[in-house]
Design a protein around this motif. Sequence first.
Motif, PDB file in Angstrom:
ATOM      1  N   SER A 129       1.186  -1.273   0.215  1.00  0.00           N
ATOM      2  CA  SER A 129       0.087   0.445   0.198  1.00  0.00           C
ATOM      3  C   SER A 129       0.826   1.304   0.322  1.00  0.00           C
ATOM      4  CB  SER A 129      -0.730   0.378   0.797  1.00  0.00           C
ATOM      5  OG  SER A 129      -0.463   0.003   2.514  1.00  0.00           O
ATOM      6  N   ARG A 130       1.837   1.609   0.763  1.00  0.00           N
ATOM      7  CA  ARG A 130       2.805   2.254   0.884  1.00  0.00           C
ATOM      8  C   ARG A 130       3.477   2.621  -0.706  1.00  0.00           C
ATOM      9  NH1 ARG A 130       7.219   4.573   3.221  1.00  0.00           N
ATOM     10  NH2 ARG A 130       7.972   6.772   2.166  1.00  0.00           N
TER      11      ARG A 130
ATOM     12  N   GLU B 187       2.594   5.547  -3.780  1.00  0.00           N
ATOM     13  CA  GLU B 187       4.007   6.506  -4.125  1.00  0.00           C
ATOM     14  C   GLU B 187       3.680   6.612  -6.157  1.00  0.00           C
ATOM     15  OE1 GLU B 187       7.126   8.059  -3.606  1.00  0.00           O
ATOM     16  OE2 GLU B 187       6.176   7.439  -1.148  1.00  0.00           O
ATOM     17  N   LEU B 188       3.360   5.263  -6.180  1.00  0.00           N
ATOM     18  CA  LEU B 188       2.932   5.800  -7.397  1.00  0.00           C
ATOM     19  C   LEU B 188       1.544   6.581  -8.008  1.00  0.00           C
ATOM     20  CD1 LEU B 188       3.287   1.896  -8.712  1.00  0.00           C
ATOM     21  CD2 LEU B 188       4.364   3.732  -9.612  1.00  0.00           C
ATOM     22  N   LYS B 189       1.126   6.744  -6.884  1.00  0.00           N
ATOM     23  CA  LYS B 189      -0.453   7.443  -7.046  1.00  0.00           C
ATOM     24  C   LYS B 189       0.317   8.958  -6.941  1.00  0.00           C
ATOM     25  CE  LYS B 189      -3.888   5.588  -4.856  1.00  0.00           C
ATOM     26  NZ  LYS B 189      -4.990   5.064  -3.875  1.00  0.00           N
ATOM     27  N   ARG B 190       1.283   9.610  -5.533  1.00  0.00           N
ATOM     28  CA  ARG B 190       1.448  10.629  -5.725  1.00  0.00           C
ATOM     29  C   ARG B 190       2.168  11.003  -6.901  1.00  0.00           C
ATOM     30  NH1 ARG B 190       2.107  10.266  -0.528  1.00  0.00           N
ATOM     31  NH2 ARG B 190       4.479   9.858  -1.029  1.00  0.00           N
ATOM     32  N   GLY B 191       3.043  10.354  -7.685  1.00  0.00           N
ATOM     33  CA  GLY B 191       3.789  10.428  -8.173  1.00  0.00           C
ATOM     34  C   GLY B 191       3.343  10.866  -9.926  1.00  0.00           C
ATOM     35  N   GLY B 192       4.027  11.416 -10.949  1.00  0.00           N
ATOM     36  CA  GLY B 192       3.615  12.322 -12.096  1.00  0.00           C
ATOM     37  C   GLY B 192       4.244  11.449 -13.333  1.00  0.00           C
ATOM     38  N   ARG B 193       5.839  10.783 -13.232  1.00  0.00           N
ATOM     39  CA  ARG B 193       6.815  10.549 -14.459  1.00  0.00           C
ATOM     40  C   ARG B 193       7.474   9.900 -13.217  1.00  0.00           C
ATOM     41  NH1 ARG B 193      11.749  12.670 -16.449  1.00  0.00           N
ATOM     42  NH2 ARG B 193      12.067  12.318 -18.802  1.00  0.00           N
ATOM     43  N   PHE B 194       7.856   8.626 -14.006  1.00  0.00           N
ATOM     44  CA  PHE B 194       8.400   7.086 -13.327  1.00  0.00           C
ATOM     45  C   PHE B 194       9.622   6.644 -14.056  1.00  0.00           C
ATOM     46  CE2 PHE B 194       4.489   6.962 -11.287  1.00  0.00           C
ATOM     47  CZ  PHE B 194       4.720   7.426  -9.616  1.00  0.00           C
ATOM     48  N   LEU B 195      10.810   5.868 -13.513  1.00  0.00           N
ATOM     49  CA  LEU B 195      12.007   6.538 -14.057  1.00  0.00           C
ATOM     50  C   LEU B 195      11.520   4.229 -14.465  1.00  0.00           C
ATOM     51  CD1 LEU B 195      14.238   5.352 -16.447  1.00  0.00           C
ATOM     52  CD2 LEU B 195      15.780   5.302 -14.543  1.00  0.00           C
ATOM     53  N   ILE B 196      11.350   3.003 -15.012  1.00  0.00           N
ATOM     54  CA  ILE B 196      10.844   1.771 -14.566  1.00  0.00           C
ATOM     55  C   ILE B 196      12.269   1.296 -15.173  1.00  0.00           C
ATOM     56  CG2 ILE B 196       9.831   0.130 -15.212  1.00  0.00           C
ATOM     57  CD1 ILE B 196       7.258   1.968 -15.180  1.00  0.00           C
ATOM     58  N   VAL B 197      13.139  -0.074 -14.150  1.00  0.00           N
ATOM     59  CA  VAL B 197      14.313  -0.509 -14.912  1.00  0.00           C
ATOM     60  C   VAL B 197      14.108  -1.582 -14.038  1.00  0.00           C
ATOM     61  CG1 VAL B 197      15.721   1.753 -14.761  1.00  0.00           C
ATOM     62  CG2 VAL B 197      15.570   0.259 -12.783  1.00  0.00           C
TER      63      VAL B 197
ATOM     64  N   ALA C  29      10.071   8.754  -9.046  1.00  0.00           N
ATOM     65  CA  ALA C  29      10.571   7.909  -8.374  1.00  0.00           C
ATOM     66  C   ALA C  29      11.774   7.075  -8.864  1.00  0.00           C
ATOM     67  CB  ALA C  29      10.066   7.258  -7.607  1.00  0.00           C
ATOM     68  N   VAL C  30      12.741   6.818  -8.921  1.00  0.00           N
ATOM     69  CA  VAL C  30      12.840   5.131 -10.138  1.00  0.00           C
ATOM     70  C   VAL C  30      12.827   4.225  -9.320  1.00  0.00           C
ATOM     71  CG1 VAL C  30      14.594   3.767 -10.181  1.00  0.00           C
ATOM     72  CG2 VAL C  30      15.144   6.137  -9.917  1.00  0.00           C
ATOM     73  N   VAL C  31      11.593   3.185  -9.705  1.00  0.00           N
ATOM     74  CA  VAL C  31      10.861   1.793  -9.877  1.00  0.00           C
ATOM     75  C   VAL C  31      11.814   0.614 -10.108  1.00  0.00           C
ATOM     76  CG1 VAL C  31       8.900   0.431 -10.008  1.00  0.00           C
ATOM     77  CG2 VAL C  31       8.888   2.591  -9.867  1.00  0.00           C
TER      78      VAL C  31
ATOM     79  N   PRO D 257      13.655   8.819  -5.171  1.00  0.00           N
ATOM     80  CA  PRO D 257      13.930   8.071  -4.105  1.00  0.00           C
ATOM     81  C   PRO D 257      13.842   6.632  -4.979  1.00  0.00           C
ATOM     82  CG  PRO D 257      11.155   8.971  -3.931  1.00  0.00           C
ATOM     83  CD  PRO D 257      12.202  10.227  -4.810  1.00  0.00           C
ATOM     84  N   ALA D 258      14.411   5.755  -4.823  1.00  0.00           N
ATOM     85  CA  ALA D 258      14.107   4.515  -5.282  1.00  0.00           C
ATOM     86  C   ALA D 258      12.616   3.219  -4.780  1.00  0.00           C
ATOM     87  CB  ALA D 258      15.849   4.057  -5.439  1.00  0.00           C
TER      88      ALA D 258
END
Length: 332
Positions: free
Chosen positions: A5-6, A10-20, A84-86, A112-113
């Motif tokens: 849920s945490r 973070e995904l709900k709050r953010g707008g642009r993510f780096l997924i690696v 964030a970086v996922v 954050p990662a």
Amino acid sequence: MSSLSRVAEELKRGGRFLIVGHVMPDGDCIGSMLALSLACERAGKETVLALPGPVPSIYSFLPAVDRICVGPALLQRGAGAFSAVVILDTSVPERLGNLEPVINELRASGIPAILIDHHVSAAAYADLNFIDPGAAAVGEIIFDLLKLLGWQIDKMIATCLYVTVATDTGGFRYETTTAATHRRVAEFIEAGANVREISLRVFEEKPFKNMEALRAALNTLELSPCGRVAWMSLTREVAAGLQLADEHTDGIVSYGRMIEGVEVALFFREMDDGRVKVSFRSKNFVNASRLAAQFGGGGHPRAAGAVVQGELERIKAAVIEAAVAAVREEGQ
């Protein structure tokens, strides 16, 4: 350890993510990255996808696979705008390969990662870590995450998620396959995943190079005196002569595991930089992850890997000796 849920917050709050994902990416890594990216974009968010190396050709049919950047070069521009970086399916930071320095720079700048993984050997090295060794694949966790967020799973996302679970369970043959796994897969199929097409692409069609690699490896097949450990290998010279890429040797280790009476199968691939990639598979009772950990690797109880610095024959001797000892010590 953080809760799912945490991660969802973070995904709900953010707008642009780096997924690696990790070096030598597999179906779970690639499918999870694509599924999460597609779901984020359906929710109005932007994503950038990156891998340290190329996507194996058998996954070229997956939706949006052409969006995956290879290497760190394309990440330099606009990197500061990431929420964030996922990091997916990557048990230790070293497996990020050439992306690790870039991600370290992003984290140093305050980005954050988030780590989502399911390996029993995974280290909680990110700022937010969700590691579930009970999950058959990271794709199962991504599915649960999307359900938690209330984000719709369409045919494209379902196709990616089906690949994650089908590949990381060995076609639903490994003991990690549970009733809950099949319930999730039923939802993927209901959402439009085409089982026949995916199975054909992933399990039943291989480049001819794969067959050449298998033929060369089978010529080296050996069995321990006790009959419980089998191994094969490919030297750097043979791989170069056949012009093999990493993806062409995928799955070779499983042929040793098929031999009646064999508990542990090993495959040794000599690399160009003085290292040897070792694949470990076990059948019933030997913990492959624990065995791989003796050589700096890790993974799952029945499937693991390690990359070891040194000379091929010396590494083979050490690993085979450890495998025979594990069979003797862990045997029922």
